[in-house]
Design a protein around this motif. Sequence first.
Motif, PDB file in Angstrom:
ATOM      1  N   UNK A   1       0.824  -1.207   0.000  1.00  0.00           N
ATOM      2  CA  UNK A   1       0.000   0.000   0.000  1.00  0.00           C
ATOM      3  C   UNK A   1       0.858   1.256   0.000  1.00  0.00           C
TER       4      UNK A   1
ATOM      5  N   UNK B   1       4.080  19.194 -12.228  1.00  0.00           N
ATOM      6  CA  UNK B   1       5.217  20.048 -12.555  1.00  0.00           C
ATOM      7  C   UNK B   1       5.290  20.325 -14.045  1.00  0.00           C
ATOM      8  N   UNK B   2       5.001  19.298 -14.840  1.00  0.00           N
ATOM      9  CA  UNK B   2       5.045  19.463 -16.294  1.00  0.00           C
ATOM     10  C   UNK B   2       3.938  20.383 -16.790  1.00  0.00           C
TER      11      UNK B   2
ATOM     12  N   UNK C   1       3.928   1.567  -1.084  1.00  0.00           N
ATOM     13  CA  UNK C   1       4.598   1.710  -2.384  1.00  0.00           C
ATOM     14  C   UNK C   1       3.623   2.252  -3.429  1.00  0.00           C
ATOM     15  N   UNK C   2       2.418   1.696  -3.459  1.00  0.00           N
ATOM     16  CA  UNK C   2       1.436   2.139  -4.461  1.00  0.00           C
ATOM     17  C   UNK C   2       1.145   3.634  -4.276  1.00  0.00           C
TER      18      UNK C   2
ATOM     19  N   UNK D   1       4.353  10.354  -6.431  1.00  0.00           N
ATOM     20  CA  UNK D   1       5.565  10.826  -7.109  1.00  0.00           C
ATOM     21  C   UNK D   1       5.273  11.190  -8.566  1.00  0.00           C
ATOM     22  N   UNK D   2       4.627  10.280  -9.282  1.00  0.00           N
ATOM     23  CA  UNK D   2       4.351  10.553 -10.701  1.00  0.00           C
ATOM     24  C   UNK D   2       3.290  11.641 -10.872  1.00  0.00           C
TER      25      UNK D   2
ATOM     26  N   UNK E   1       4.867  23.868 -16.186  1.00  0.00           N
ATOM     27  CA  UNK E   1       5.907  24.251 -17.128  1.00  0.00           C
ATOM     28  C   UNK E   1       5.296  24.582 -18.492  1.00  0.00           C
ATOM     29  N   UNK E   2       4.315  23.759 -18.906  1.00  0.00           N
ATOM     30  CA  UNK E   2       3.673  23.987 -20.201  1.00  0.00           C
ATOM     31  C   UNK E   2       2.937  25.320 -20.209  1.00  0.00           C
TER      32      UNK E   2
ATOM     33  N   UNK F   1       4.278   5.820  -5.185  1.00  0.00           N
ATOM     34  CA  UNK F   1       4.546   5.860  -6.627  1.00  0.00           C
ATOM     35  C   UNK F   1       3.532   6.772  -7.314  1.00  0.00           C
ATOM     36  N   UNK F   2       2.255   6.634  -6.953  1.00  0.00           N
ATOM     37  CA  UNK F   2       1.233   7.474  -7.591  1.00  0.00           C
ATOM     38  C   UNK F   2       1.459   8.945  -7.237  1.00  0.00           C
TER      39      UNK F   2
ATOM     40  N   UNK G   1       5.195  14.792 -10.527  1.00  0.00           N
ATOM     41  CA  UNK G   1       5.971  15.054 -11.746  1.00  0.00           C
ATOM     42  C   UNK G   1       5.080  15.625 -12.853  1.00  0.00           C
ATOM     43  N   UNK G   2       3.896  15.034 -13.003  1.00  0.00           N
ATOM     44  CA  UNK G   2       3.009  15.491 -14.079  1.00  0.00           C
ATOM     45  C   UNK G   2       2.477  16.893 -13.823  1.00  0.00           C
TER      46      UNK G   2
END
Lengths: 160, 45, 186
Positions: free
Chosen positions: B19, B35-36, B21-22, B28-29, B39-40, B25-26, B32-33
């Motif tokens: 749990x 942040x993108x 880790x899931x 973290x990504x 940026x866009x 990971x979600x 990241x998205x």
Amino acid sequence: MELLPFFEWAETTFLGYIGKTYGGVYATFGQSLHLMALAVLGGSVLVADLRLLNVIMKDVPSEIVTEQAHKWFRIALVMIISTGIFMAAAVAQRMYHNDFFWAKMSALLVGIIFVFAIKRPLLKGSHADLNPIVIKMVASASILVWFSVAATGRWIGFSG
Amino acid sequence: MTVKKELGIQEKIAAVAAGAIIISALMYWGYQFVGMLEFLEMAYE
Amino acid sequence: MINEMLVQFAEWLYATGGSRAIEESFYLYNWIETTHVLTIMVCLGMLAFIDLRMLGYALPNVSASTIADRLNVPMMIGFALMFITGLLLFYAKPTYTNQSIWFRIKMVLLVVAFFNAIRFHRHMKASASTWCNEPRAPFNLRVSAALSLGLWAGVVTTGRLIAYDWYHCYRDLPGWLSAAAGCVAE
């Protein structure tokens, strides 16, 4: 603990020197072998975890699939870490300052501990005795953590 | 198939670790998205 | 002649809006490339297990045709993603990629791998029932499996090398290499 001296030292080693000096050796023995190991590692993770999630090979006992996949997982892990050390040694100081490198190392450490300390011991016996929801959580976490290790690895190259 | 009511200690540890880790990971990504996307937006201004 | 046509085609592709948009977008281009690389785990991961099964190194106690049949679907899903993202990567950098000797070798290896896969499937279908419970496939299928692993290792290697311009047209190349890389007189 100050780690920078270690990264500076890594670049001065024989391994770091080879990778820095010979671009062809770096690209083929470092990067290409790393990607081939990624294929085997990814295959062993997906074969085992998609089986545990009941997506593929439902007619083959999951105990057999996970046992065999783990054998190849270990081989791929040794290969991917060796080529990874070779690649990182050549550009060690850049790695030290790269966020994705540290994200990848953290995910890798979590992945290794998860597989060897939690997933393997859990799946050693008969899978029918285990709660199916726990099995599916473990399989999903395993897929996520290894795909994260791979994706953050690719992003090391994109950022600085 | 009968599902056991009580989880063993090993299963409990595995469930908590998986749990964590899931969720990490979600997150973290997801981070990241986001942040993108920011940026866009900046790129189009 | 063919090299001139390929250059013209690549230049036309390069001038299209979509191509410029992808190459100029840091995140879009890099995520397409990341997807292309990560599908190695899906497509080549499944392929490796099928081939290793034929060679007797993985899951020897499970029927070979079961392995080939069950892993084929995820392998093809991975391949489709890999193929689409690969096309997009070429679309984003058509002029550079067209004149990369590594890209050209990669395409040849892919074609050979395709025919090898067809040969493998035909022989497999015709004879699987007689040996699929054996730990190893018959010799001629083992040859195909080993060839498949070797060809895909070559595809991965040459694919990775596209990023390097050691043998690009602006370098000083021997005539045969210059022609093989698709260089044309300015």
